[in-house]
Design an enzyme around this catalytic site. Structure first.
Site, PDB file in Angstrom:
ATOM      1  N   LEU A 116     -19.669  31.090  23.102  1.00 40.47           N
ATOM      2  CA  LEU A 116     -19.078  31.455  21.819  1.00 40.47           C
ATOM      3  C   LEU A 116     -18.917  30.231  20.917  1.00 40.47           C
ATOM      4  O   LEU A 116     -18.571  29.152  21.388  1.00 40.47           O
ATOM      5  CB  LEU A 116     -17.700  32.066  22.121  1.00 40.47           C
ATOM      6  CG  LEU A 116     -16.794  32.435  20.970  1.00 40.47           C
ATOM      7  CD1 LEU A 116     -17.347  33.643  20.252  1.00 40.47           C
ATOM      8  CD2 LEU A 116     -15.400  32.736  21.510  1.00 40.47           C
ATOM      9  N   HIS A 117     -19.160  30.404  19.625  1.00 39.44           N
ATOM     10  CA  HIS A 117     -18.918  29.338  18.658  1.00 39.44           C
ATOM     11  C   HIS A 117     -18.802  29.918  17.253  1.00 39.44           C
ATOM     12  O   HIS A 117     -19.396  30.935  16.943  1.00 39.44           O
ATOM     13  CB  HIS A 117     -19.997  28.251  18.710  1.00 39.44           C
ATOM     14  CG  HIS A 117     -21.401  28.772  18.560  1.00 39.44           C
ATOM     15  ND1 HIS A 117     -22.065  29.457  19.554  1.00 39.44           N
ATOM     16  CD2 HIS A 117     -22.262  28.702  17.527  1.00 39.44           C
ATOM     17  CE1 HIS A 117     -23.275  29.775  19.144  1.00 39.44           C
ATOM     18  NE2 HIS A 117     -23.417  29.337  17.900  1.00 39.44           N
TER      19      HIS A 117
END
Length: 163
Positions: A116-117
């Site tokens: 995730l980012h």
């Protein structure tokens, strides 16, 4: 609706999620030169392939692919650092806008699907020009090292004051 065709991006969009020759996760393996600040749960890192100067990402320290899989603590710090990034980018670059977003899953455009980012991309009126379309080139007037020098002290100050 008009369409802007960018066939040179197909390889990026359909790739395995990692640049050629890079083993493991590019976030987990990232060097300190790109990292702007590291918190307890997340960190801010410059994008190695920026769309604009100042393009950065907020990433959990833990390898987690979805918001659902993130802990409450990770989510709180993810949002706190995203807010700090907005403040830092505004102070350092005075953009006219900032794109903030996530791509969850390959079909949604995620280049790195398993970590995730949050992307933050400073924007200015007219910042898209013919060079990307005709020349298959992005024009970035500042090197990543200079971007880090500009942003890192702001992130450090914000961490101390916890704005």
């Amino acid at each position: 609706m008009e369409r802007l065709w960018s066939p040179w991006r197909l390889g990026y969009v359909t790739a395995t999620g990692r640049p050629d020759g890079v083993a493991g996760c590019i976030f987990c393996d990232a060097g300190g030169d790109l990292i702007l600040i590291r918190g307890r749960e997340c960190y801010a890192i410059l994008n190695l392939y920026p769309y604009n100067n100042g393009h950065l990402m907020i990433v959990p320290n833990r390898h987690v692919a979805t918001l659902r899989g993130a802990t409450d603590e990770e989510l709180r710090e993810l949002m706190r650092l995203t807010r700090h990034a907005e403040i830092a980018l505004t102070e350092a670059y005075q953009p006219q806008g900032i794109n903030v977003g996530m791509n969850l899953g390959r079909s949604a455009g995620a280049g790195i699907v398993d970590h995730l980012h949050v992307h933050l991309v400073p924007r200015w009126t007219g910042d898209t020009n013919f060079m990307s379309v005709v020349g298959n080139v992005r024009v970035l007037p500042e090197e990543l090292g200079e971007t880090a020098k500009r942003l890192r002290p702001i992130f450090e100050r914000l961490a101390k004051t916890d704005v």
